[in-house]
Design an enzyme around this catalytic site. Structure first.
Site, mmCIF file in Angstrom:
data_model
loop_
_atom_site.group_PDB
_atom_site.id
_atom_site.type_symbol
_atom_site.label_atom_id
_atom_site.label_comp_id
_atom_site.label_asym_id
_atom_site.label_seq_id
_atom_site.Cartn_x
_atom_site.Cartn_y
_atom_site.Cartn_z
ATOM 1 N N ASP A 150 67.250 -8.626 115.586
ATOM 2 C CA ASP A 150 66.943 -8.781 115.121
ATOM 3 C C ASP A 150 67.650 -9.379 113.173
ATOM 4 O OD1 ASP A 150 65.680 -5.672 113.026
ATOM 5 O OD2 ASP A 150 67.347 -7.077 112.251
ATOM 6 N N ILE A 151 67.141 -10.104 112.363
ATOM 7 C CA ILE A 151 67.936 -10.838 111.554
ATOM 8 C C ILE A 151 68.989 -9.751 110.701
ATOM 9 C CG2 ILE A 151 67.777 -12.361 109.534
ATOM 10 C CD1 ILE A 151 64.791 -13.356 110.342
ATOM 11 N N HIS B 290 59.361 -14.495 99.612
ATOM 12 C CA HIS B 290 58.242 -13.807 100.632
ATOM 13 C C HIS B 290 58.204 -15.250 101.602
ATOM 14 C CE1 HIS B 290 55.692 -11.708 104.042
ATOM 15 N NE2 HIS B 290 56.976 -10.557 103.212
ATOM 16 N N ASP C 48 58.961 -16.514 105.273
ATOM 17 C CA ASP C 48 58.554 -16.493 106.285
ATOM 18 C C ASP C 48 59.056 -18.256 106.585
ATOM 19 O OD1 ASP C 48 57.000 -14.514 106.107
ATOM 20 O OD2 ASP C 48 55.238 -16.057 104.729
ATOM 21 N N GLU D 199 61.109 -8.976 111.371
ATOM 22 C CA GLU D 199 61.755 -9.923 111.782
ATOM 23 C C GLU D 199 62.956 -9.802 112.758
ATOM 24 O OE1 GLU D 199 63.780 -6.867 110.423
ATOM 25 O OE2 GLU D 199 65.315 -8.545 110.350
ATOM 26 N N ARG E 18 75.641 -18.327 122.471
ATOM 27 C CA ARG E 18 74.829 -19.820 121.878
ATOM 28 C C ARG E 18 74.173 -20.571 121.047
ATOM 29 N NH1 ARG E 18 71.960 -23.398 124.750
ATOM 30 N NH2 ARG E 18 71.416 -21.878 126.062
HETATM 31 P P1 GH3 Z 1 69.283 -5.317 108.819
HETATM 32 O O1 GH3 Z 1 70.168 -6.132 108.727
HETATM 33 O O2 GH3 Z 1 69.558 -4.177 108.775
HETATM 34 O O3 GH3 Z 1 68.684 -5.745 109.423
HETATM 35 O O4 GH3 Z 1 69.180 -5.572 106.689
HETATM 36 P P2 GH3 Z 1 67.537 -5.955 107.117
HETATM 37 O O5 GH3 Z 1 67.108 -6.458 105.134
HETATM 38 O O6 GH3 Z 1 66.806 -6.903 107.607
HETATM 39 O O7 GH3 Z 1 66.515 -4.784 107.110
HETATM 40 P P3 GH3 Z 1 65.033 -4.519 107.460
HETATM 41 O O8 GH3 Z 1 64.996 -4.602 109.135
HETATM 42 O O9 GH3 Z 1 65.316 -2.993 106.993
HETATM 43 O O10 GH3 Z 1 64.320 -5.179 107.294
HETATM 44 C C1 GH3 Z 1 63.095 -6.315 107.632
HETATM 45 C C2 GH3 Z 1 62.892 -7.026 106.968
HETATM 46 O O11 GH3 Z 1 61.824 -8.742 107.338
HETATM 47 C C3 GH3 Z 1 62.165 -6.291 106.039
HETATM 48 C C4 GH3 Z 1 60.444 -6.646 105.880
HETATM 49 O O12 GH3 Z 1 59.921 -7.562 103.933
HETATM 50 C C5 GH3 Z 1 60.885 -8.314 106.404
HETATM 51 N N1 GH3 Z 1 60.012 -9.437 106.965
HETATM 52 C C6 GH3 Z 1 59.323 -8.892 108.176
HETATM 53 N N2 GH3 Z 1 58.456 -9.399 108.679
HETATM 54 C C7 GH3 Z 1 57.905 -10.500 107.631
HETATM 55 C C8 GH3 Z 1 57.582 -11.674 107.958
HETATM 56 O O13 GH3 Z 1 56.325 -11.538 108.556
HETATM 57 N N3 GH3 Z 1 58.152 -12.329 106.567
HETATM 58 C C9 GH3 Z 1 58.771 -12.518 105.718
HETATM 59 N N4 GH3 Z 1 59.134 -13.431 105.113
HETATM 60 N N5 GH3 Z 1 59.983 -10.847 105.646
HETATM 61 C C10 GH3 Z 1 59.594 -10.194 106.654
HETATM 62 MG MG MG Z 2 66.753 -7.314 109.832
HETATM 63 MG MG MG Z 3 64.029 -5.288 111.345
#
Ligand code: GH3
Ligand code: MG
Ligand code: MG
Length: 602
Positions: free
Chosen positions: A479-480, A492, A496, A522, A542
């Site tokens: 998870d990013i 956004h 992507d 993400e 890695r």
């Molecule tokens: P954390 O370190 O706790 O994971 O913080 P975070 O900001 O990653 O928190 P969270 O996982 O709640 O948020 C995920 C974000 O990823 C929310 C959403 O806007 C973004 N995201 C999800 N899918 C996509 C996508 O396909 N493209 C883009 N650009 N953003 C996305």
């Molecule tokens: Mg995240």
């Molecule tokens: Mg997440």
């Protein structure tokens, strides 16, 4: 719709038809902006009908002409001014007294000059059976005998002259002195005549005079019914007539009777004139108004009333009724005219609105639009109901044409809409099919990683395989970190691109047998077959290092993308959800313990 009355043109008008003449009269009154008074009406009526035969002048007119004549000669003429005032005030009695003051003198003077001129002329003219000397003889005789009394002399001279030229004077010269009655003409007032006849009152003649006086008294009394307002005077005169005893009384009475008859004539003449004028006006109006306003019930009622009144013998009350009805009819006619004008302007505004609307609707249909503009102008200029009616007819005709074409357009529009409907249905069908097709697709369109369906298939396939081979199978969930912040700061789309960058780094770093699937926004799931759990964790670390080498570049800026990960080894026959669930928990541990870390699931 109202049918306007079109009076016939002058050229075709029948002057014998009172109705047509009357209609034309009304028209001319309006054209000349004359009030519809009885006088104006009868004047114009006579003018049109060609009936110029003058009405016998009323006593009033004669008096007014006299006043005019007097004042023309002398603006300050006291008699003229007084008479004018009395006439305007309707004081007939005083008028007569005023005339009496001046008339005898004036009349006599004027008549004398005429008489003398005539005498001179007649003396020289040849008369059958008469010589000039014979005529002179007669003349001298008359002059000698009557010169003491100018009034009598005047009459005798006039009679003498008539005897010279009259039709009965063939061979016999009537002696004006000896036989005055034979040459007197009826032009002499009867009262005067009576007086003259009684010049030498004898015993016998007293009886005759009594009879005549009684007859006169009765005649006077008979005027009572026609002139009731003169009642007192009539009674007084009748008494005086019956009491006549002497020549003086007769002369005095003759004077009074002259006054009285003039008064009767003034009153009677005036009344007759009013009656005649009123009746004529009523008939004209009745004939015309009825035709002009065919639909007006109320007015028809009034007209019937007028008809009733004028068909009966007229009396004072009937005339008053007629006048009242006539006045109401005229007022009503005025109202009706206003109503017509209002209706006309309403019609005009309705038509204009109608045209405006049509103009808007048909703005694209050039020709019609053009015509409609023309109609608008014509309507604005028109004041004639008939013309408005014709315009409306023309507009309706053109409208029927445009309606037909509008109907065609409408049908075409419906057809187009039907076609659009069909097309829409087709598109929707295609979209559905497309969606079905994409469901069959196993890869995520943005990153090219496996989608959930691809993940399921890959997991099933590897699970079945390791179940057979008993090789290890590890699963990592990534998870990013702070990805939301990246989206918020860079947008956004950049987010992507970061996702795509991560996937390509992952694919390059992993073995070909490994699978990458996009699990959520993400979040990614890696399937790592034939590898132990610690080795799997090392592989993920890695990967983390690799990301610090292969930076995500955004506008020439290095963007560090990190992730937290949980790694789990699948237990034998362990379902996908469970193993991923354990990896997920480990990932949360990594998050909770500082991020950018890899945690091995229990
Ligand atoms: P954390 O370190 O706790 O994971 O913080 P975070 O900001 O990653 O928190 P969270 O996982 O709640 O948020 C995920 C974000 O990823 C929310 C959403 O806007 C973004 N995201 C999800 N899918 C996509 C996508 O396909 N493209 C883009 N650009 N953003 C996305
Ligand atoms: Mg995240
Ligand atoms: Mg997440």
């Amino acid at each position: 719709m109202l049918t306007p009355v079109c009076p016939p043109k002058n050229g075709t008008m029948n002057k014998q038809n009172p109705s047509e003449v009357a209609r034309e009269t009304l028209k001319r009154l309006a054209q000349r902006k004359l009030l519809p008074t009885p006088e104006n009406y009868s004047r114009i009526f006579s003018e049109i009908s060609g009936n110029t035969q003058a009405e016998p002048d009323s006593a009033e007119k004669v008096l007014r002409d006299l006043v005019e004549h007097l004042l023309q000669n002398d603006k300050t003429s006291a008699t003229g001014l007084t008479l004018k005032k009395l006439l305007n005030e309707g004081k007939w009695d005083n008028c007569f007294a005023e005339i009496e003051k001046v008339l005898p003198k004036a009349t006599t003077e004027q008549s004398w000059s005429v008489l003398i001129r005539d005498l001179l002329r007649q003396l020289d003219l040849p008369h059958k059976g008469l010589t000039t000397s014979r005529k002179k003889e007669s003349l001298e005789a008359v002059l000698a005998r009557f010169s003491s009394n100018p009034e009598v002399l005047f009459e005798k001279l006039a009679n003498l002259m008539r005897s010279w030229s009259g039709p009965s004077d063939t061979n016999t010269l009537v002696d004006p002195i000896a036989d005055q009655d034979a040459v007197d003409t009826p032009r002499v007032a009867p009262a005067v005549e009576t007086v003259e006849a009684q010049n030498n009152i004898t015993e016998n003649s007293v009886e005759i005079l009594g009879k005549l006086a009684e007859l006169l008294a009765q005649t006077l009394e008979s005027t009572l019914s026609a002139q009731p307002e003169l009642g007192n005077e009539v009674i007084k005169l009748a008494i005086q007539v019956r009491q006549i005893k002497s020549h003086e009384q007769v002369s005095e009475l003759a004077k009074q009777l002259r006054h009285f008859w003039l008064k009767v004539e003034l009153r009677g003449g005036d009344k007759t004139k009013v009656q005649e004028g009123l009746v004529r006006l009523l008939r004209l109006l009745v004939e015309n108004v009825g035709e002009m306003v065919e639909d007006e019930d109320w007015l028809h009622g009034q007209i019937n009333t007028l008809h009733d009144i004028i068909s009966k013998p007229l009396d004072k009350l009937a005339i008053a009724d007629a006048e009242r009805s006539l006045r109401e009819a005229i007022i009503k006619q005025g109202l009706l005219k206003k109503n017509l004008t209002d209706a006309k302007s309403t019609l005009k505004s309705l038509m204009t609105t109608f045209i405006d609307r049509l103009g808007v609707i048909t703005v694209s249909t050039g020709d019609y639009h053009h015509k409609i503009e023309g109609y608008s102008q014509k309507i604005a200029q028109s004041n004639n109901l008939n013309e408005l009616g014709n315009l409306l007819e023309a507009i309706m005709q053109d409208t029927r044409v445009i309606q037909a074409s509008a109907l065609r357009s409408h049908e075409e529009l419906l057809e187009s809409r039907r076609q659009v409907g069909i097309a829409e249905a087709k598109i929707s069908q295609l979209e559905k099919e497309l969606s079905n097709v994409s469901e069959l697709v196993h890869h995520d369109q943005l990153t090219g990683a496996l989608n959930r369906r691809g993940l399921d298939e890959a997991f099933d396939r590897e699970s079945r395989r390791v179940d057979r081979s008993h090789d290890p199978l590890c699963v990592a969930l990534l998870d990013i970190d702070n990805f939301k912040r990246l989206n918020d700061t860079m947008g956004h789309q950049v987010g992507d691109q970061a996702l795509t960058h991560l996937c390509s780094v992952i694919r390059e770093a992993l073995r070909p047998t490994d699978s990458v699937a996009r699990y959520g926004g993400e979040e990614f799931v890696l399937i790592l077959p034939d590898i132990q759990l610690d080795e799997a964790a090392s592989t993920i670390e890695r990967l983390q290092r690799e990301l610090t080498r292969q930076f995500f570049m955004h506008e020439n800026d290095k963007v560090l993308v990190t992730f937290s990960a949980g790694v789990a080894q699948r237990a034998e026959a362990e379902p996908q959800e469970e193993v991923i669930g354990r990896a997920d928990k480990a990932m949360y541990q990594a998050k909770n313990t500082g991020k950018n870390r890899v945690v091995i699931a229990k």
